[in-house]
Design a protein around this motif. Sequence first.
Motif, short mmCIF file in Angstrom:
data_model
loop_
_atom_site.label_atom_id
_atom_site.label_comp_id
_atom_site.label_asym_id
_atom_site.label_seq_id
_atom_site.Cartn_x
_atom_site.Cartn_y
_atom_site.Cartn_z
N ILE A 81 0.98 -1.06 -0.04
CA ILE A 81 0.33 -0.01 0.02
C ILE A 81 0.87 1.02 0.00
O ILE A 81 1.80 1.35 0.94
N HIS A 82 0.85 2.16 -0.97
CA HIS A 82 1.62 3.42 -1.00
C HIS A 82 0.73 4.43 -0.42
O HIS A 82 -0.60 4.73 -1.06
N ARG A 83 1.09 4.96 0.37
CA ARG A 83 0.45 6.32 1.22
C ARG A 83 1.03 7.60 0.72
O ARG A 83 2.36 7.90 0.83
N TYR A 84 0.31 8.44 0.51
CA TYR A 84 0.79 10.01 0.22
C TYR A 84 0.21 10.97 0.96
O TYR A 84 -1.06 10.97 1.26
N GLU A 85 0.97 12.01 1.18
CA GLU A 85 0.59 13.15 1.91
C GLU A 85 0.03 12.69 3.36
O GLU A 85 -1.44 13.19 3.25
N HIS B 132 -2.92 17.12 -8.70
CA HIS B 132 -1.76 17.21 -7.97
C HIS B 132 -1.84 15.54 -7.24
O HIS B 132 -0.87 14.93 -7.28
N LEU B 133 -2.65 15.37 -6.42
CA LEU B 133 -2.79 14.04 -5.58
C LEU B 133 -2.94 12.87 -6.66
O LEU B 133 -2.29 11.72 -6.31
N LEU B 134 -3.71 13.03 -7.63
CA LEU B 134 -3.58 11.73 -8.58
C LEU B 134 -2.23 11.79 -8.97
O LEU B 134 -1.87 10.41 -9.09
N ALA B 135 -1.57 12.76 -9.55
CA ALA B 135 -0.16 12.42 -10.21
C ALA B 135 0.51 11.96 -9.07
O ALA B 135 1.45 11.17 -9.59
N LEU B 136 0.76 12.49 -7.94
CA LEU B 136 1.58 11.74 -6.71
C LEU B 136 1.11 10.06 -6.92
O LEU B 136 2.27 9.54 -6.63
N ALA B 137 -0.01 9.68 -7.01
CA ALA B 137 -0.15 8.38 -6.78
C ALA B 137 -0.38 7.48 -8.28
O ALA B 137 -0.43 6.38 -8.26
N ARG C 120 -2.55 4.32 -2.63
CA ARG C 120 -2.51 3.39 -4.00
C ARG C 120 -2.59 1.83 -3.56
O ARG C 120 -1.71 1.62 -2.83
N HIS C 121 -3.64 1.13 -3.81
CA HIS C 121 -3.56 -0.41 -3.58
C HIS C 121 -4.07 -1.16 -4.59
O HIS C 121 -5.14 -0.72 -5.27
N ALA D 103 -14.41 13.59 -2.85
CA ALA D 103 -13.48 12.37 -2.70
C ALA D 103 -13.74 11.51 -3.83
O ALA D 103 -14.66 11.65 -4.40
N LEU D 104 -12.78 10.62 -4.00
CA LEU D 104 -12.79 9.71 -5.15
C LEU D 104 -12.04 8.60 -5.20
O LEU D 104 -11.18 8.55 -4.37
N GLN D 105 -12.08 7.68 -6.19
CA GLN D 105 -11.36 6.66 -6.59
C GLN D 105 -11.09 6.68 -7.97
O GLN D 105 -11.72 6.86 -8.95
N ALA D 106 -9.87 6.14 -8.20
CA ALA D 106 -9.25 6.09 -9.77
C ALA D 106 -8.39 5.09 -9.76
O ALA D 106 -7.71 4.32 -8.87
#
Length: 119
Positions: free
Chosen positions: A3-7, A50-55, A18-19, A112-115
Amino acid sequence: MVIHRYEPNGKRLSHVLRHNGIVYMTGQVPSDRTEDITGQTKQLLARIDHLLALAGSDKAKILFAQIWLKNIARDFAAMNAAWEDWIPETNLPARATVEANMAANEILIEIALQAAVEN
């Protein structure tokens, strides 16, 4: 399992993680709460980019978005106009929009969202 966690936000949450090929984003609220619904929506959409790009994802891969509006009768059309200018017409996600009380009186919108992520 990775599991990758950002910010991370202190001990409470990560703004995005991201998982298994899915990005999960917590509810985002505007930092400048003096703006109207259009300004607050545009702020959030830039933050989401920005957050989507990080993930490792982007707005064309959004699967589902949940939008909360403080006043849906007043702000739905203006929020939709900003959203429609931002989201790719060929990659429209599933979406739900509801009216809700907000954590602070000046917050007019939360998203809030999922991608998906390309593996």
